[in-house]
Every structure is written in C-alpha cells, then in structure tokens.
Design a protein around this motif. Structure first.
Motif, PDB file in Angstrom:
ATOM      1  N   LEU A 292       0.946  -0.946   0.216  1.00  0.00           N
ATOM      2  CA  LEU A 292      -0.005   0.098  -0.403  1.00  0.00           C
ATOM      3  C   LEU A 292       0.529   1.024  -0.142  1.00  0.00           C
ATOM      4  O   LEU A 292       1.624   1.502   0.982  1.00  0.00           O
ATOM      5  CB  LEU A 292      -0.444   0.280   1.451  1.00  0.00           C
ATOM      6  CG  LEU A 292      -1.866  -1.227   1.484  1.00  0.00           C
ATOM      7  CD1 LEU A 292      -2.825  -1.335   2.755  1.00  0.00           C
ATOM      8  CD2 LEU A 292      -2.262  -1.758   0.224  1.00  0.00           C
ATOM      9  N   GLN A 293       0.828   1.658  -1.450  1.00  0.00           N
ATOM     10  CA  GLN A 293       1.735   2.640  -1.846  1.00  0.00           C
ATOM     11  C   GLN A 293       2.097   4.211  -0.287  1.00  0.00           C
ATOM     12  O   GLN A 293       3.056   4.221   0.374  1.00  0.00           O
ATOM     13  CB  GLN A 293       1.951   3.519  -2.734  1.00  0.00           C
ATOM     14  CG  GLN A 293       2.292   2.517  -4.292  1.00  0.00           C
ATOM     15  CD  GLN A 293       3.619   1.571  -3.793  1.00  0.00           C
ATOM     16  OE1 GLN A 293       4.515   2.285  -3.237  1.00  0.00           O
ATOM     17  NE2 GLN A 293       3.495   0.435  -4.792  1.00  0.00           N
ATOM     18  N   ASP A 294       0.968   4.459  -0.467  1.00  0.00           N
ATOM     19  CA  ASP A 294       0.536   5.573   1.020  1.00  0.00           C
ATOM     20  C   ASP A 294       1.319   5.176   1.929  1.00  0.00           C
ATOM     21  O   ASP A 294       2.093   6.581   2.664  1.00  0.00           O
ATOM     22  CB  ASP A 294      -0.145   6.151   0.439  1.00  0.00           C
ATOM     23  CG  ASP A 294      -1.256   6.866  -0.783  1.00  0.00           C
ATOM     24  OD1 ASP A 294      -0.011   7.309  -1.706  1.00  0.00           O
ATOM     25  OD2 ASP A 294      -1.947   7.576  -1.051  1.00  0.00           O
ATOM     26  N   TYR A 295       0.777   4.290   2.558  1.00  0.00           N
ATOM     27  CA  TYR A 295       1.323   3.985   3.903  1.00  0.00           C
ATOM     28  C   TYR A 295       2.480   3.297   4.098  1.00  0.00           C
ATOM     29  O   TYR A 295       3.017   3.860   5.153  1.00  0.00           O
ATOM     30  CB  TYR A 295      -0.472   2.518   4.462  1.00  0.00           C
ATOM     31  CG  TYR A 295       0.504   2.110   5.477  1.00  0.00           C
ATOM     32  CD1 TYR A 295       0.756   2.486   6.642  1.00  0.00           C
ATOM     33  CD2 TYR A 295       0.685  -0.131   5.211  1.00  0.00           C
ATOM     34  CE1 TYR A 295       0.814   1.669   7.689  1.00  0.00           C
ATOM     35  CE2 TYR A 295       1.394  -0.342   6.170  1.00  0.00           C
ATOM     36  CZ  TYR A 295       1.309  -0.069   7.747  1.00  0.00           C
ATOM     37  OH  TYR A 295       1.481  -0.169   8.621  1.00  0.00           O
ATOM     38  N   GLN A 296       3.170   3.234   3.196  1.00  0.00           N
ATOM     39  CA  GLN A 296       4.306   2.077   3.143  1.00  0.00           C
ATOM     40  C   GLN A 296       5.086   3.748   3.263  1.00  0.00           C
ATOM     41  O   GLN A 296       6.267   3.942   3.655  1.00  0.00           O
ATOM     42  CB  GLN A 296       4.916   1.771   1.973  1.00  0.00           C
ATOM     43  CG  GLN A 296       5.802   1.089   2.331  1.00  0.00           C
ATOM     44  CD  GLN A 296       5.723   0.006   1.171  1.00  0.00           C
ATOM     45  OE1 GLN A 296       5.497  -1.045   1.035  1.00  0.00           O
ATOM     46  NE2 GLN A 296       8.068  -0.569   0.723  1.00  0.00           N
ATOM     47  N   MET A 297       5.164   4.818   2.590  1.00  0.00           N
ATOM     48  CA  MET A 297       5.993   6.247   2.528  1.00  0.00           C
ATOM     49  C   MET A 297       5.558   6.406   4.086  1.00  0.00           C
ATOM     50  O   MET A 297       6.308   7.414   4.416  1.00  0.00           O
ATOM     51  CB  MET A 297       5.329   7.114   1.249  1.00  0.00           C
ATOM     52  CG  MET A 297       6.127   7.128   0.370  1.00  0.00           C
ATOM     53  SD  MET A 297       4.907   7.413  -1.343  1.00  0.00           S
ATOM     54  CE  MET A 297       5.191   9.869  -0.803  1.00  0.00           C
ATOM     55  N   GLU A 298       4.304   6.663   4.440  1.00  0.00           N
ATOM     56  CA  GLU A 298       3.813   7.056   5.636  1.00  0.00           C
ATOM     57  C   GLU A 298       4.499   6.353   7.188  1.00  0.00           C
ATOM     58  O   GLU A 298       5.692   7.266   7.842  1.00  0.00           O
ATOM     59  CB  GLU A 298       2.746   7.096   6.034  1.00  0.00           C
ATOM     60  CG  GLU A 298       1.810   7.917   6.248  1.00  0.00           C
ATOM     61  CD  GLU A 298       0.633   7.972   7.326  1.00  0.00           C
ATOM     62  OE1 GLU A 298       0.310   8.605   8.390  1.00  0.00           O
ATOM     63  OE2 GLU A 298      -0.097   7.569   6.402  1.00  0.00           O
ATOM     64  N   LEU A 299       5.130   4.834   6.612  1.00  0.00           N
ATOM     65  CA  LEU A 299       5.522   4.117   7.641  1.00  0.00           C
ATOM     66  C   LEU A 299       7.457   4.714   7.490  1.00  0.00           C
ATOM     67  O   LEU A 299       7.798   4.899   8.720  1.00  0.00           O
ATOM     68  CB  LEU A 299       5.702   2.664   7.066  1.00  0.00           C
ATOM     69  CG  LEU A 299       5.557   1.816   8.440  1.00  0.00           C
ATOM     70  CD1 LEU A 299       4.955   2.394  10.072  1.00  0.00           C
ATOM     71  CD2 LEU A 299       5.977   0.475   8.055  1.00  0.00           C
ATOM     72  N   GLU A 300       7.991   5.277   5.868  1.00  0.00           N
ATOM     73  CA  GLU A 300       9.396   5.682   5.742  1.00  0.00           C
ATOM     74  C   GLU A 300       9.308   6.274   6.642  1.00  0.00           C
ATOM     75  O   GLU A 300      10.284   6.762   7.582  1.00  0.00           O
ATOM     76  CB  GLU A 300       9.474   5.023   4.791  1.00  0.00           C
ATOM     77  CG  GLU A 300       9.803   3.923   3.532  1.00  0.00           C
ATOM     78  CD  GLU A 300       9.730   3.346   2.473  1.00  0.00           C
ATOM     79  OE1 GLU A 300       9.704   4.914   1.900  1.00  0.00           O
ATOM     80  OE2 GLU A 300       9.662   2.737   1.916  1.00  0.00           O
ATOM     81  N   ALA A 301       8.784   7.113   6.183  1.00  0.00           N
ATOM     82  CA  ALA A 301       9.119   8.657   7.217  1.00  0.00           C
ATOM     83  C   ALA A 301       9.459   8.132   8.036  1.00  0.00           C
ATOM     84  O   ALA A 301       9.891   9.187   9.043  1.00  0.00           O
ATOM     85  CB  ALA A 301       7.681   9.579   6.560  1.00  0.00           C
ATOM     86  N   SER A 302       8.292   7.285   9.071  1.00  0.00           N
ATOM     87  CA  SER A 302       8.149   7.491  10.606  1.00  0.00           C
ATOM     88  C   SER A 302       9.462   6.987  11.040  1.00  0.00           C
ATOM     89  O   SER A 302       9.877   7.328  11.807  1.00  0.00           O
ATOM     90  CB  SER A 302       7.085   7.196  11.417  1.00  0.00           C
ATOM     91  OG  SER A 302       6.756   5.805  10.775  1.00  0.00           O
ATOM     92  N   HIS A 303      10.182   5.898  10.297  1.00  0.00           N
ATOM     93  CA  HIS A 303      10.731   4.050  10.767  1.00  0.00           C
ATOM     94  C   HIS A 303      12.072   4.696  10.241  1.00  0.00           C
ATOM     95  O   HIS A 303      13.420   3.751  10.574  1.00  0.00           O
ATOM     96  CB  HIS A 303       9.977   3.131  10.892  1.00  0.00           C
ATOM     97  CG  HIS A 303       9.226   3.323  11.677  1.00  0.00           C
ATOM     98  ND1 HIS A 303       8.866   3.316  13.400  1.00  0.00           N
ATOM     99  CD2 HIS A 303       8.317   2.493  11.176  1.00  0.00           C
ATOM    100  CE1 HIS A 303       7.978   2.706  13.704  1.00  0.00           C
ATOM    101  NE2 HIS A 303       6.994   2.696  13.170  1.00  0.00           N
TER     102      HIS A 303
END
Ligand code: FES
Ligand SMILES: [Fe+2]
Length: 444
Positions: A292-303
């Motif tokens: 899930l692209q958007d979710y993955q980007m959000e996760l990358e932004a925090s971790h």
C-alpha cells in the motif's frame, strides 16, 4: 461424567500430569478429563500471563471492559487519561459484582448496586453508607475495609493489557521474551505508534477443549485437506476475474490457503520457552499482500526506509503467546482464548489497525477476520467442525494417545528455544504441551 482421580493415572498431581505429556505424544485426558480441566483453571490459568484486552477498548476515563479468566471476573478500567488498571469485579463488602455489563463507563467511581459502597477508579474505598455504625469495629484492618482486590500482577505492554492472577509466577518480560516481537511489530506498523481495535470482536463458542484450538494455530498440514474446498472455490473465482483488475482483497487472503506442503515446510518456525512460538519465521501466507504505497511512505517517514521495510517484512503466520493469545502481525489480528469447560471454549477475534490507517489497511484486518475466522466463514467452519469432531472422537476407547511424532528427534528435549527449518515440524505443538506441563507444576 468422570471426576478427579477417575482416570487411569490419577493425574491431578504433578507426577500424574507427567504421564499425560510424552516427548512425542499426549494423552487424550488432557482434553477430556474434567479433573484435569479443574486443575488447569486453578493452576495454569492463574500462574500464566493472560491477555485481558487492548487499551483502545477503553479510551475515556471511567471506561471499563470486563472479562473472565480462570473463573474470575475482572474489570479493565481507564483510571486516568494515561493509566489503565485491572481490578477484581468483586465488591469488598459482600462480594457482589460491581459491574454487570461487558463494557461501559462508570463515571468517576464504581458503585456497588447492592449496598452502595463506592470505590475510586484505582479501587480504593471511597465511601460506605452508615459509616458511624462501623466505628469501633475491625473493618479498617480487614481486607474488606481496604477496597477492591487486584490480580497478582498486571501489565500494560504497549497498549496490550495482561494479568497474572496469582501473586507468584514469572515476571512479564521473562515470561514472554522473544514472543513480544510480534506485538512490537504490530505497534511499529502504526506510523504514529498508536493502534486501535476495529470495533467489537467476532465471538464464538466452540464445543472443544481450548488446547485443540491452540494447537491448530500451529498446524500447517491441515489447510491442504481441511480448507481444500475454500481454496479451490477461491481459485475458481480468481480465474474468472478480469485481468489486470485491482487485487481483490478476498482473493489475496484466501488463495494462499491452497499452498502445498512444501510452502508451509519452507516457512520455518521457532519454539520459545513457556509454550510460545513463532510460525513462519521466513515468510507466511501473508507475505504476498499487495504493498500500500501511501501507507508505506508514511511508515518510512516515521521509521526510515530500511526499518520500515523490515517491519513490513516480518509477517509470521502465527505467534502463540501461551496460553491465551495467537497473534498475526499482518493482517493485525489477535485471537483470544477463554476456556469455558473441558469441552467448551470461547474464542474472540479482534481486528486492529493503526489509528488513522488508510481504509485498505483497516479493510484487510476486518476482511481477514470475517473471511477466515468467523465461524460462518468459508474457512473457520471447516476448522470448527473438526475441533468438535476431535472432541467427540477422543472419547472412543482403544487408542488413548494423540500423535505428535512429526519431525520429532530426541535432541529437542531440553531445548527451550530453537529455530527449525520446517514449518511442518510438530515441535511447535509439542512445545505448547511442554509449556502446559511446566505451568501445571509437572516439569522435570
Ligand atoms: S455487596 Fe457491595 S455494597 Fe454490599
Ligand atoms: Fe484451519
């Protein structure tokens, strides 16, 4: 109806329990003997760390949720915006339960409906009617004058609330050890670190012993036969879907059930002390879910990118946090076991999602719960039929043993934790029974 001591080994003592758990097989009385069940309730379920619920079930101060563990009614209560407590649902006066609903909000205090004793949200006694009549009595030195009782120990682990009813027993982190990595992973999957239950759980009562259900969580050989009809129906539907269409969620989740023996064999597994385990250490039927692209980007932004990828890659088939919990990090689902009788078990399926999760992620957990774990689903009804069938079949005379020989080697005895290549090795199930024996006081 059998009673304690009516069985061939008289196994209500630690030595008796040892006769029930062989290195590579277990005796049927483990599942059918009411005497064994009674000792389990009094010993195993009070000394183990048992899951109560998630703090998101009680978001506001005064919110409570009740459940029963080892025949004892417990209240999980939000006592302050930051703190959750667990109290015995038992009035200090004469024992009435304080709350009778499964969940609700008690306001600023708990008030017993019988004689109106009241308690603060931390369980301490607030007021009693006719206070003057107690002057000169020993109430204040009696446990009744001190307020509500608590379980021996409780722990809010990153939002997951557990109790150990007994005062004695292992501390929380040494009890669960590595098995906590799956709960950590669930939290890590939330970009802002906050998880929430997705509404109410699916609850079902199954006419089988709780251990038959928990063993199946680690049984990789059954889907090929037990779920053959579900997998082939899913395959047929998938073949008729338009090409290049969006991945259909139900297909994504059901098709892997048709994987062969070698798929499950190669996923790997790990046994841990006290009956816990991780199945699918290398991959699982959940690994292939569409990103899930958007979710993955959000996760990358925090971790960070690398950590986010590791978090998403860790998706074991099932982690057992013995004896009450089976967890899936992805899709985020907890299965909670509450034994009701020797041949009856309540199972709760709780779906989770990060707060503010994208709709697809929420749907993934809710859809998996409905498709695979609801007793009305195309998957779980096959399992439930067989659990209840086992429970009846085990009453037959003749062979008194259940075979757990697959993959057994003498060298595994004494190994508290170990990784195994094959996810089909029944060590992960034998390991549950070794945990059982330990909690029943029968470990050598
Ligand atoms: S039993 Fe609760 S006030 Fe009497
Ligand atoms: Fe199954």
């Amino acid at each position: 109806m059998k009673r304690i001591g009516d069985n061939m080994t008289g196994h209500t003592s630690p030595e008796g329990f040892r006769h029930l758990v062989g290195p590579d097989r277990v005796h049927r009385d483990l599942y059918t003997d009411p005497g064994v069940y009674a000792v389990e309730q009094a010993r195993l379920w009070t000394h183990a760390w048992v899951y109560v619920g998630h703090e998101s079930q009680i978001p506001a101060v005064g919110d409570y949720y009740t459940t029963e563990i080892a025949g004892q009614s417990l209240i999980m209560l939000r006592k302050s915006p930051q703190e959750v407590t667990v109290l015995m649902n038992r009035c200090a006066h004469k024992g009435s339960q304080l709350v009778h609903e499964r969940e609700g909000n008690c306001g600023k205090m708990l008030r017993c409906p019988y004689h109106a004793w009241t308690y603060r949200l931390d369980g301490s006694l607030l007021s009693i009617p006719l206070k003057n009549d107690y002057e000169g009595t020993n109430l204040s030195s009696c446990p009744s004058g001190k307020g509500l009782s608590s379980p021996g120990a409780s722990m809010n682990y990153r939002g997951f609330v557990f109790v150990r009813i007994s005062e004695d027993g292992p501390d929380f982190t040494s009890y669960f050890g590595e098995a906590l990595a799956t709960l950590d992973n669930m939290v890590a999957r939330a970009p802002d670190g906050e998880l929430s239950v997705l509404g109410q759980p699916l609850r079902s009562r199954i006419d089988c012993n709780w251990k038959l259900y928990l063993e199946n969580v680690n049984d990789t050989v059954h889907p090929i036969s037990t779920h053959e009809s579900a997998a082939s129906a899913a395959k047929e539907v998938a073949q008729n879907l338009p090409e290049n269409g969006d991945t259909v969620l139900a297909m994504e989740q059901l098709l892997p059930f048709g994987a062969g023996y070698s798929f499950y064999s190669e996923m790997g597994a790990r046994v841990l002390p006290h009956g816990h385990s991780v199945l699918g250490t290398k991959f699982s039927i959940h690994t292939g879910y569409a990103p899930l692209q958007d979710y993955q980007m959000e996760l990358e932004a925090s971790h960070g990118q690398e950590a986010a990828q590791q978090i998403l890659q860790f998706s074991p088939q099932n982690t057992v946090l013995y004896p009450s919990l089976a967890a899936k990090a992805s899709p985020m689902i907890l299965r909670v076991l509450r034994p009701l009788a020797v041949d009856r078990t309540l199972v709760e399926i709780w779906a989770f999602a990060p707060k503010n999760a994208p709709a697809r992620l929420r749907q993934r957990a809710a859809s998996y719960a409905r498709l695979v774990f609801s007793p009305m689903s195309v998957v779980a009804h096959d399992d439930v039929h067989l659990f209840e069938s086992q429970q009846r079949g085990l009453l037959c005379s003749g062979n008194e043993w259940l075979s757990l020989h697959r993959g057994y080697q003498d060298s595994e005895i004494g190994q508290a934790s170990a990784s195994m290549d094959s996810g089909n090795n029944e060590w992960v199930i034998r390991n549950q029974h070794r945990g059982w024996l330990e909690l029943m006081g029968g470990a050598a």
